[in-house]
Design an enzyme around this catalytic site. Structure first.
Site, PDB file in Angstrom:
ATOM      1  N   LYS A  52      48.075  43.992  39.535  1.00  0.00           N
ATOM      2  CA  LYS A  52      46.753  43.837  40.164  1.00  0.00           C
ATOM      3  C   LYS A  52      46.013  42.692  39.486  1.00  0.00           C
ATOM      4  CE  LYS A  52      42.670  46.628  41.437  1.00  0.00           C
ATOM      5  NZ  LYS A  52      42.040  47.972  41.337  1.00  0.00           N
ATOM      6  N   SER A 127      40.514  49.954  45.593  1.00  0.00           N
ATOM      7  CA  SER A 127      40.553  48.513  45.500  1.00  0.00           C
ATOM      8  C   SER A 127      41.953  47.942  45.252  1.00  0.00           C
ATOM      9  CB  SER A 127      39.633  48.048  44.369  1.00  0.00           C
ATOM     10  OG  SER A 127      40.067  48.556  43.126  1.00  0.00           O
ATOM     11  N   SER A 151      40.864  54.034  43.083  1.00  0.00           N
ATOM     12  CA  SER A 151      41.483  52.782  43.525  1.00  0.00           C
ATOM     13  C   SER A 151      42.995  52.691  43.421  1.00  0.00           C
ATOM     14  CB  SER A 151      40.886  51.609  42.758  1.00  0.00           C
ATOM     15  OG  SER A 151      39.676  51.239  43.346  1.00  0.00           O
TER      16      SER A 151
HETATM   17  N1  GLN Z   1      35.995  52.752  45.856  1.00  0.00           N
HETATM   18  C1  GLN Z   1      35.379  52.967  44.596  1.00  0.00           C
HETATM   19  C2  GLN Z   1      34.362  51.881  44.336  1.00  0.00           C
HETATM   20  O1  GLN Z   1      34.164  51.096  45.200  1.00  0.00           O
HETATM   21  C3  GLN Z   1      36.410  53.032  43.515  1.00  0.00           C
HETATM   22  C4  GLN Z   1      36.872  51.727  43.070  1.00  0.00           C
HETATM   23  C5  GLN Z   1      37.885  51.798  41.962  1.00  0.00           C
HETATM   24  O2  GLN Z   1      38.447  52.839  41.664  1.00  0.00           O
HETATM   25  N2  GLN Z   1      38.048  50.673  41.303  1.00  0.00           N
HETATM   26  O3  GLN Z   1      33.751  51.812  43.315  1.00  0.00           O
END
Ligand code: GLN
Length: 446
Positions: A52, A127, A151
């Protein structure tokens, strides 16, 4: 293997768009390893992996999918990358994501959206959407992701693969571009449970360079794979099958419960009463920490600097205004507000108190049960573009994954069948450091 993998990526990714960059030196790295002779203790010798793009890689651009870091080439590897390379793995590229890991659909990438591997009109989740789509489409066997509020698990569920978020502190965060430091965890996206455990074996463990890294000994995460789950006690919270969860998703989870019972486990309904407060408290805590962590992107030290600036204020204001995308700005403003003198007690402090109640809900259940089960997401993958302009709907999508981060628990998402032709995930949550039990149940289910 590395050469074929790169050829596959070049053939598939023009359409899927899971990668931000491909490592052209990967074949040379693999050849160098072959020439040196593969070490007997290199469990991932020659295995191509994707990382990532918020995990720093020496000599490979690391952007966090932000214009702010579009030209940032780190001079060191994250601990996890060092460990993977020491185990023989070859980094073939960097994967797309929501900017600074803020989002649930990968549409917040400053570069391009990624498609869902099963249906190109849908989001891959986020994400870590690039990581999940690349593994699901067969471009790579393993990817690293990060999970602050879901994410890893949510994109794994949306793409029908296995996503593991380890216990907070289990894996070093050194070299992970910080979003919310009390929640961030690095983990794996793979096609099988065993692959997940094998890679976690490599990346887990204490690291002096991360002050929150756990000193807990690291067991062999594959050890209980294949063991019977007879007698295992599994809790199914009523809140996880309630309002907002697609009844067809509920049906898949009930089918999973039936399967787990058939394998000798008991599955009983419990309550996690503070579940409804998880999303608001998470978005205050995560945004507050982000507003602090992202202060370092000031146009001075590294990253983007606006052109033709007139004075110091102009450097800061214009570099940040032009370098950050809209969702990142929204979080910085929300977090700065929650931490400000007049509102700290009402927002940040309250959210921190709620966080404790959420952790206690889980602790009570784990006094009587080995694992908690539920869906990973309330619905299967939604359409590209459908929710980008509605942040609250986007945030609500995280309702089933976020409490786990607030409590620092390990959790996996494994494929649990299909709803309307799209994959959905079963989430298995354990007490801190119970990853071996999670893998045992997940593998039995697989
Ligand atoms: N969707 C969540 C956010 O927007 C989690 C994101 C993540 O786990 N990095 O913060």
């Amino acid at each position: 293997l590395v050469r074929d993998t790169l050829a596959g990526i070049h053939a598939t990714d023009a359409d899927l768009a899971a990668f931000i960059s491909v490592n052209d030196d990967a074949v040379a790295a693999a050849e160098a390893q072959d020439a040196a002779g593969i070490k007997a203790d290199a469990p991932l010798a020659g295995i191509p992996i994707g990382i990532k793009d918020n995990i720093v890689t020496k000599g490979l651009t690391t952007t966090a999918a932000s214009k702010m870091l579009a030209n940032f080439t780190p001079i060191f590897d994250a601990t996890v990358v060092e460990k993977l390379h020491a185990a023989g793995a070859i980094t073939v590229g960097k994967l797309n994501m929501d900017e600074f890991a803020m989002g649930s659909s990968t549409e917040n990438s400053a570069f391009h959206p990624t498609k869902n591997a099963w249906d190109h009109s849908r989001v891959p989740g986020g994400s870590s959407g690039g990581s999940a789509a690349a593994v699901a489409a067969g471009e790579i066997p393993v990817a690293l992701g990060s999970d602050t509020g879901g994410s890893i698990r949510q994109p794994a569920a949306f793409n029908g693969i296995v996503g593991m978020k380890p216990t907070y502190g289990r894996v070093s965060r050194w070299g992970l571009i910080a979003f919310a430091s009390s929640l961030d965890v690095i983990g794996t996206l793979t096609r099988t449970v065993r692959d997940s455990a094998t890679v976690l074996n490599v990346i887990a463990g204490h690291d002096d360079r991360d002050a929150t890294s756990a000193t807990e000994p690291v067991p062999d995460f594959t050890a209980k794979i294949g063991d019977s789950i007879k007698g295992m006690r599994i809790a199914l919270p009523e809140e996880y099958l309630g309002e907002g969860v697609d009844p067809k998703v509920t049906e898949r989870i009930q089918a999973a419960a039936t399967q787990l019972r058939a394998l000798g486990a008991t599955v009983e309904t419990v309550s996690l009463p503070h579940t409804k407060y998880a999303v608001p408290s998470y978005y205050i805590i995560a945004s507050s920490e982000a507003s602090s962590n992202l202060q370092r992107f000031d146009g001075i030290r590294y990253g983007f600097r606006a052109k033709d600036v007139k004075n110091l204020d102009d450097v800061y204001v214009r570099s940040r205004s032009e370098g950050f995308g809209p969702e990142v700005k929204r979080r910085i403003m929300l977090g700065t507000f929650s931490l400000s003198a007049g509102f700290y007690d009402a927002y940040f402090k309250k959210a921190a108190q709620v966080r404790t109640l959420i952790a206690q809900d889980f602790a009570k259940v784990f006094a009587d049960y080995d694992l908690v089960m539920g869906p990973t997401t309330p619905t299967p993958a939604f359409k590209l573009g459908e929710r980008v302009s509605d942040p609250v709907t986007m945030y609500m999508n995280d309702i089933l994954t976020i409490a786990v981060n607030l409590a620092g628990l390990p959790a996996i998402s494994v494929p649990a069948g299909f709803v309307d032709g799209l994959p959905v995930g079963l989430q298995l949550i354990g007490p801190q450091f119970a990853e071996p039990t999670i893998y045992q149940a997940a593998a039995a289910f697989e």
